[in-house]
Write a protein that holds these residues in place. Structure first.
Motif, short mmCIF file in Angstrom:
data_model
loop_
_atom_site.label_atom_id
_atom_site.label_comp_id
_atom_site.label_asym_id
_atom_site.label_seq_id
_atom_site.Cartn_x
_atom_site.Cartn_y
_atom_site.Cartn_z
N PRO A 2 41.44 37.79 52.09
CA PRO A 2 42.66 38.58 52.23
C PRO A 2 43.55 38.54 50.98
O PRO A 2 44.49 39.31 50.88
CB PRO A 2 43.39 37.93 53.42
CG PRO A 2 42.35 37.10 54.12
CD PRO A 2 41.37 36.70 53.08
N LYS A 3 43.23 37.65 50.05
CA LYS A 3 44.07 37.57 48.84
C LYS A 3 43.51 38.44 47.71
O LYS A 3 44.07 38.45 46.61
CB LYS A 3 44.16 36.11 48.38
CG LYS A 3 44.73 35.17 49.45
CD LYS A 3 44.75 33.75 48.93
CE LYS A 3 45.06 32.76 50.06
NZ LYS A 3 44.81 31.37 49.59
N LEU A 4 42.41 39.10 47.98
CA LEU A 4 41.85 40.02 46.99
C LEU A 4 42.24 41.44 47.37
O LEU A 4 42.26 41.78 48.55
CB LEU A 4 40.32 39.93 46.99
CG LEU A 4 39.71 38.55 46.75
CD1 LEU A 4 38.19 38.64 46.77
CD2 LEU A 4 40.20 37.97 45.43
N ASP A 5 42.52 42.25 46.36
CA ASP A 5 42.69 43.66 46.73
C ASP A 5 41.31 44.32 46.77
O ASP A 5 40.28 43.68 46.50
CB ASP A 5 43.70 44.37 45.84
CG ASP A 5 43.23 44.55 44.40
OD1 ASP A 5 42.01 44.54 44.15
OD2 ASP A 5 44.10 44.70 43.53
N ARG A 52 44.78 31.31 45.15
CA ARG A 52 45.90 32.24 45.14
C ARG A 52 46.86 31.89 46.27
O ARG A 52 46.48 31.27 47.24
CB ARG A 52 45.39 33.68 45.33
CG ARG A 52 44.78 34.22 44.06
CD ARG A 52 44.58 35.71 44.17
NE ARG A 52 44.13 36.26 42.88
CZ ARG A 52 43.66 37.48 42.73
NH1 ARG A 52 43.57 38.29 43.79
NH2 ARG A 52 43.28 37.92 41.55
#
Lengths: 309, 309, 309, 309
Positions: C54-57, C278
């Motif tokens: 979820p921390k990656l676009d 992140r």
């Protein structure tokens, strides 16, 4: 007087009256029974969520049951939800001995799967014994347990002493239709379906096949009238009366705060001596009291029973 | 046009229109913008919970933002809640580039303690950047995250780009009073407070100090009128209009089912071409449609705008 | 290389490497693929919970998929859990185009009843398309969704592209036995069952019929050895090795903190350049780092691979 | 003997013994007290979660308290968690009258915000009375209530009768360090910190400043030894013993199933006459029993006390 699959009408959810210093107020209990009798209810449910049952110790709970059952000219359902089957068995047995018509059982909030729910009610039905009729309390908003129509069907099929559903799922209209369809297909025995959730959808629930209400709105007369108008096919009239009460009913249905509103109005109406709750208690701010008073004045324009002076 | 702490009025929560086969329906988007403009709203909020945002992929979401922002003569807030800050940052940046007035952020349902909530919003505020104003969405019924007034105060103090609260706690009237008291004591900067939760308490929320509504009721004209009547001190009139809509509003506010009601009525009103939802979709049974139609006919006796033929 | 119902062995759950300033660290990705290859894993799972997906676009997620799939000499499963089917469809399609062997889908935490879960997977299976094999992630501790063996059976029967179960219920040994019994009775197609939950019960899970592990413990060599020893009937040996790792494995399995431990050890082992996460990130205190170092020294007495200097 | 802020050592969590037909087994209670005395525990905790407290009715609960308190040569803590303060008050008063050293209180699962938790313990502390020392049970995994160190600090400051923390947060090592730091800064009174969660991190918890254990592992002798070795600075020895037990301890710590394992081993060890649980009960399958037996045989290679024949 035991609870039946054919029950129709209104079971009022009664609050537990306390004196200003927190003691049991049995004088108000008596007045309350007279009040509900005059309002025309079919029965009474005590020691439910809104009856502050968890705030009574064992002896107090039985004292309330005894007083209400002795005075009431109608059947009384007693809430016996408990963290374990031993306390449930013992409270249920005492209540039935004292003359209760049946008991109500809510699911513990840890249940998740369909089988867990079905098994829980099998255990509860065994704990209270086959001779004690019981009511399923289906209230996901508060308990976090979601029962499909199929789960309710399985509980009704498995346990002959399951005779009534306190229906307070939300949204819930399709659930009533689904259960009535199961019954029409002979897939489950008939359940009496009385609706809770503050009565917020009672106008349509009766039209979907519910048998009435089991809720504690502070004007039980309205619930009684709407249920009987609906049964008599006087649809518009039922909605007119319901709609006149809806602004106050909606205000009373606020989670946590609702009991404070209910006790306040019942005290204003002369039923309860005080609006006291035991801790942990919700309290009405002066602004909230002014809002309730305003709603009562507006309601009184449509329904004389709301004229409080 | 950016979002402001002084915003008053009604931000309508817009649904996302789909064609019968599930494609984006941009013609209906255009009609919808015209409809909300005619209704007198102050702004529009898109891609919220009821905008079916999670059912759009990235490109579709941006297409909707672009279309609405381009056509709307008022500020547009874009929901950017996401499972992680990376997607939130990227969606927020794109939306602001396209001309959005600000973004709305709901808390993930895993948050529990006060500090977890405050820290989450600090991270989110940093992710979207100090130049992007944001709205806190405080909706415990759906998200399971409970924010005390103190937590909201801390978020507002810590993050200058926090300018608005979408207030949908339930019960929530005391929360508005508490926040306004904090502001009066200079303990926090002013927040614009717009109320959601279907508008179920809008009549009293305005009286407690809310600045208006941010919700998607299918007659936004009523929201606009009630907010402006309340602002003008026309209390009884505001309640009269609100109460006339309450039976339908309550029906529309059912969790899960509400969007189906809303899209159905907006389609009946000629705004949307179809009431289609993408899966997973809630659907209205024939009985439910008949109930909504009945409520519309009853409403039309009090409010001409509900006359649909 | 597509995912199969017959898969046996170890799919390592790979973390996503970041540089000290939070950028994607593709050099570490390459080293990581070599490391897992040398460790003898059967496959790799990326973009799961512990992959900080979820921390990656969107673009970053695809960059990771492409890099790993291109370099890996074994099948790669991609986590595609998403708040809605549109993003799931789009991420799944992109991953398969890039050469993924299948996708993994966790249930949203709002699901409660058996039917809700079964319907959700039917929708997901349709969204990704019949040609894309998928893995059910059954992890109630994190997702709050409880799947009975019967529910898993129904999903497997309904959806031919359901080929694998990432088993991380807790307790879960009886569930493996129940599913294998269903298969023996021809009541469901065979599923490959790979166990997660940090590997905490891998020693017995293999004995109950699991095909191996899908988890991210920082010594994948141990997982590979235990699974192959168990398959070869070398029971005591498998337990001896497992028990030697258990103190560290237990430490790594702490919810929230586990990823920090895992990245720290993988950095110590020279696989990752940094242990950076992140935000929101869990961090190891100096005391925690000292504890992990102590556990590594103790482990090294039994397993040479834990000698880090 | 009342509970103290300075308590160090091991409070064993005792199960409630039942006969094969589900009656209270007081003979086993006596044997159990002797067993724990021989094991060197500092005290005993009864009627907790794993004591099947909710399955006892009021009279049975008091019978257990009386029997244990009368026989035990050490302090006894009684779990008094209840759905309301009335039952809590009444059970607590009875237990203290019978000679209990203090009571333990878990939070109801409905609590969310910091203030709600702090207020709940203020109400509970008032209900049991200032003269009754109490233990906070901090077990988010089971109760779903997350208490920050700051919340525990506030409870300890507000309520002088709060003397002990049953620490079972997970992960929880940093919480111990944080509380000890608050104490060192004189920001809160000292609490005795005894660790639960099955003992899964006892090896490091003692090193972080915990005073010992309050848990029910079926070899309390190990808990006693590890705590005393740690106190004596014999670090490696403490870890060696702990690690030898970890495979079984981990097996016993499975939620729901753990009590069945514990009662099975205590029956094997000759302490309980039967491993019977009252319904709802978890049961060990033949496969699970064989696994426990295997773990016991493996443990016996390192610890003679696990030799059961």
């Amino acid at each position: 007087m035991t609870l039946s699959r054919e029950t129709r009408g209104v079971y009022a959810i009664a609050p537990t009256p306390f004196t200003a210093d927190g003691g049991l107020d049995l004088a108000s209990v008596d007045r309350m029974v007279e009040f509900y009798t005059a309002a025309g209810v079919t029965g009474l449910t005590i020691l439910g969520q809104l009856g502050e049952a968890p705030k009574l110790d064992h002896d107090e709970a039985l004292a309330v049951v005894e007083r209400v059952v002795t005075r009431a000219p109608f059947p009384v359902v007693v809430g016996v939800s408990a963290p374990g089957f031993a306390s449930m068995r013992s409270l249920s047995a005492s209540a039935m001995d004292l003359g209760a018509a049946g008991v109500m059982i809510a699911p513990p909030s840890t249940l998740r799967t369909d089988d867990q729910i079905v098994n829980y009610y099998a255990g509860a039905a065994a704990a209270i014994g086959a001779g004690t009729p019981f009511v399923i309390q289906d209230y996901p908003l508060t308990f976090g347990v979601v029962m499909t129509p199929e789960v309710i069907r399985r509980i009704a099929v498995d346990n002959p002493n399951c005779v009534m559903l306190k229906h307070e799922d939300w949204p819930g209209l399709e659930k009533i239709s689904a259960l009535r369809a199961f019954e029409a297909e002979d897939r489950m025995p008939r359940l009496s379906v009385l609706c809770g959730n503050g009565g917020l959808f009672l106008d349509f629930e009766t039209e979907r096949g519910a048998d009435g209400a089991m809720t504690g709105y502070c004007f039980p007369e309205m619930l009684v009238d709407v249920v009987s108008m609906a049964a008599a096919g006087r649809r518009d009239e039922a909605h007119d009366l319901f709609d006149a009460h809806l602004p106050l009913l909606r205000y009373e249905q606020q989670p946590g705060l609702g009991l404070a509103v209910r006790k306040y109005v019942l005290a204003q109406r002369g039923v309860l001596t005080t609006a006291t709750q035991r801790t942990p208690a919700s309290r009405l701010s002066p602004a909230a009291i002014a809002e309730v008073d305003y709603l009562l004045r507006r309601l009184a324009r449509h329904d004389d029973r709301a004229k409080l002076d």
